[in-house]
Design a protein around this motif. Structure first.
Motif, PDB file in Angstrom:
ATOM      1  N   THR A  76     -36.414 -72.427 -41.475  1.00 23.67           N
ATOM      2  CA  THR A  76     -36.680 -72.456 -40.034  1.00 23.67           C
ATOM      3  C   THR A  76     -35.420 -72.647 -39.208  1.00 23.67           C
ATOM      4  O   THR A  76     -35.439 -72.491 -37.998  1.00 23.67           O
ATOM      5  N   GLY A  77     -34.314 -73.031 -39.846  1.00 25.58           N
ATOM      6  CA  GLY A  77     -33.098 -73.334 -39.097  1.00 25.58           C
ATOM      7  C   GLY A  77     -33.111 -74.735 -38.503  1.00 25.58           C
ATOM      8  O   GLY A  77     -32.121 -75.197 -37.956  1.00 25.58           O
ATOM      9  N   GLY A  78     -34.246 -75.427 -38.606  1.00 25.70           N
ATOM     10  CA  GLY A  78     -34.339 -76.764 -38.041  1.00 25.70           C
ATOM     11  C   GLY A  78     -33.640 -77.805 -38.909  1.00 25.70           C
ATOM     12  O   GLY A  78     -33.222 -77.526 -40.031  1.00 25.70           O
ATOM     13  N   ALA A  79     -33.511 -79.026 -38.368  1.00 24.58           N
ATOM     14  CA  ALA A  79     -32.843 -80.086 -39.115  1.00 24.58           C
ATOM     15  C   ALA A  79     -33.222 -81.448 -38.539  1.00 24.58           C
ATOM     16  O   ALA A  79     -33.604 -81.553 -37.370  1.00 24.58           O
ATOM     17  N   VAL A  80     -33.137 -82.468 -39.386  1.00 19.34           N
ATOM     18  CA  VAL A  80     -33.217 -83.838 -38.894  1.00 19.34           C
ATOM     19  C   VAL A  80     -31.922 -84.529 -39.310  1.00 19.34           C
ATOM     20  O   VAL A  80     -31.580 -84.562 -40.481  1.00 19.34           O
ATOM     21  N   PHE A  81     -31.194 -85.044 -38.332  1.00 19.66           N
ATOM     22  CA  PHE A  81     -29.931 -85.728 -38.603  1.00 19.66           C
ATOM     23  C   PHE A  81     -30.146 -87.232 -38.496  1.00 19.66           C
ATOM     24  O   PHE A  81     -30.634 -87.718 -37.479  1.00 19.66           O
ATOM     25  N   GLY A  82     -29.761 -87.973 -39.524  1.00 18.87           N
ATOM     26  CA  GLY A  82     -30.009 -89.408 -39.503  1.00 18.87           C
ATOM     27  C   GLY A  82     -28.762 -90.266 -39.581  1.00 18.87           C
ATOM     28  O   GLY A  82     -28.843 -91.481 -39.715  1.00 18.87           O
ATOM     29  N   ASP A  83     -27.604 -89.635 -39.457  1.00 19.56           N
ATOM     30  CA  ASP A  83     -26.372 -90.404 -39.662  1.00 19.56           C
ATOM     31  C   ASP A  83     -26.161 -91.495 -38.626  1.00 19.56           C
ATOM     32  O   ASP A  83     -25.530 -92.506 -38.896  1.00 19.56           O
ATOM     33  N   ARG A  84     -26.684 -91.274 -37.428  1.00 15.53           N
ATOM     34  CA  ARG A  84     -26.485 -92.282 -36.378  1.00 15.53           C
ATOM     35  C   ARG A  84     -27.173 -93.594 -36.726  1.00 15.53           C
ATOM     36  O   ARG A  84     -26.751 -94.662 -36.262  1.00 15.53           O
ATOM     37  N   ILE A  85     -28.250 -93.505 -37.527  1.00 12.64           N
ATOM     38  CA  ILE A  85     -28.978 -94.731 -37.881  1.00 12.64           C
ATOM     39  C   ILE A  85     -28.049 -95.713 -38.588  1.00 12.64           C
ATOM     40  O   ILE A  85     -28.068 -96.907 -38.325  1.00 12.64           O
TER      41      ILE A  85
END
Lengths: 328, 135
Positions: A94-103
């Motif tokens: 889908t090209g989508g993403a979830v980025f969690g590095d800020r957590i």
């Protein structure tokens, strides 16, 4: 909708005024491969000083973000401004993403001396995104003292980070492989420093030992990558890592390798740009030119068409050069 | 360039299952979601959205403090000159509060029972260029 030039002027004004929004929008320009990118860099000129770029790479879950967070904390204590560029994969479907590095970096959220940017690899396979190198250059121009470049969780052959970072840190954790993994080609070869993170877990000595014996099998190098044990979540070993980075920097400067690396990096960047520009232009040409398409179909091989495009189009492959303009 | 959305839980509220389900659905719709985690202040959320150059902030609240915290995010955006960043919210929020929040500049509130597709459709409608359905 503002005009393209108006947008660039505003981004540049904000960027030069030290407004985070200007920086963030400039990174978006390079990220979406905007034709304004070139004007942007020409307007900014070469950076006044060159920051230290530390690359963090390693398998998923070895603790790259947590280690990055610990390095940020230590560097802030020393008064350095820090930017973190964290690259994560996009879905191939889908090209989508979830980025969690800020957590993992929440404690630096309100610190004006820290900038964090999540970047999608957007299907690029080298562990970074196509725009990572230009984003690093923007962060340098903005004036950060230290840039931390964190790759996607990598396997064995995502080695691009070594082409951008001054010091590449390969992060490992106990229990992820045996001595044969250690002598395979690829990621183990790009380390300037090894970190064995999660050194409070059983088996970390064995991992360190295996790295050491791999090193002893090889030829003697001018720089033997040190192995640092850390527990990043508690900040343990991070001061030792910092010292190792400083020693590596001193080695790069004294041996002339630092200069050599910067030279190679620019050569590589120029070649990559030629490839990117030509690819974009060539795709369009083939789509729009029925003659080229027919030739491909007849020959069932790409070589003749590729050569014809390069020979006939030449300067017109450069973005912004009109197709009516005569190539020199 | 996919639509970029900062998703956050503001205030003292540890119920993060809903926000994770929405984040996952937005990922599957082809958007880039930056999840910033629990117990964020309005200032942290706005700073994250500016640093990440996100076009949208999505807030999840189950604590009952939505009439304080959501307007605080909208105000902070104004204070930072970033009111072009759109704010939407979700959670246990009564109808009369939804009317008031929208009056204050919140683009949309999705109360319990809203479908994930509703949120995706709403974003696609607002950002036709960045949020087009994947081919």
């Amino acid at each position: 909708m503002p005009t393209a030039d108006g947008h660039l002027a505003r981004v540049l004004a904000d960027f030069r005024a030290g407004k985070v929004r200007g920086l963030a929008r400039a990174i978006t320009l390079v990220e979406r491969r905007d034709p304004l990118t070139r004007q942007l860099f020409e307007a900014l000129g070469p950076p006044a000083k060159s920051p230290l770029v530390i690359g963090l790479t390693g398998s998923p879950g070895t603790g790259k973000s947590t280690l990055g967070d610990a390095i940020v904390a230590l560097s802030r204590k020393a008064g350095l401004s820090v930017a973190v560029l964290a690259v994560d994969p996009n879905s191939p479907f889908t090209g989508g993403a979830v980025f969690g590095d800020r957590i993992r970096m929440q404690r630096h959220a309100l610190d004006p001396g820290v900038y964090i940017r999540s970047m999608g690899a957007r299907g690029h396979l080298g562990g970074l995104s196509v725009a990572s190198r230009e984003a690093v250059r923007l962060l340098a121009a903005y004036g950060f003292d230290l840039i931390i470049l964190e790759t996607v969780g990598v396997g064995q052959s995502e080695l691009e980070v070594a082409g951008i970072a001054d010091t590449t840190v390969v992060v490992m954790a106990p229990g992820l492989g045996d001595g044969v993994q250690m002598i395979k080609a690829g990621i183990m070869e790009i380390a300037d420093i090894f970190v064995v993170n999660k050194a409070d877990l059983p088996g970390y000595e064995r991992t360190m030992q295996e790295i050491r014996s791999m090193q002893n099998m090889g030829p003697k190098l001018a720089w033997k990558p040190p192995i640092v044990a850390t527990v990043a979540a508690r900040g343990e070993g991070v001061a030792e890592l910092k010292q190792a980075v400083e020693r590596h920097q001193a080695h790069l400067a004294a041996s002339g390798e630092g200069k050599e690396r910067r030279r190679r990096r620019l050569e590589e960047e120029a070649a990559d740009l030629v490839a990117e520009w030509s690819r974009v232009a060539a795709r369009k040409l083939v789509q729009e030119d029925p003659k080229l398409r027919r030739r491909l179909e007849n020959e069932q091989a790409p070589y003749g068409v590729a050569e014809a495009i390069l020979k006939e189009q030449g300067a017109r492959l450069v973005p912004g050069v009109s197709s009516k303009e005569k190539p020199k | 360039m996919p639509l970029r959305i900062v998703m956050a839980k503001v205030g003292l509220d540890g119920h993060d299952r809903g926000v994770k389900v929405v984040a996952r659905a937005l990922r599957d719709a082809g958007f880039e979601v930056i999840y910033t985690g629990l117990r964020q202040t309005p200032e942290m959320v706005v700073d994250a959205a500016i640093q990440e150059d996100a076009q949208v902030i999505g807030l999840s609240l189950h604590s009952g403090a939505h009439m304080t915290l959501i307007p605080a995010v909208v105000d902070e955006l104004k204070r930072k000159g970033a009111e072009d960043i759109m704010v939407f919210g979700g959670g246990i929020i009564p109808e009369e509060d939804i009317v008031e929040l929208k009056r204050l500049g919140v683009a949309e509130i999705f109360p319990p029972g809203s479908g994930l597709q509703q949120i995706v459709d709403f974003l696609r409608e607002r950002f036709p260029e960045e949020a087009a359905a994947p081919a």
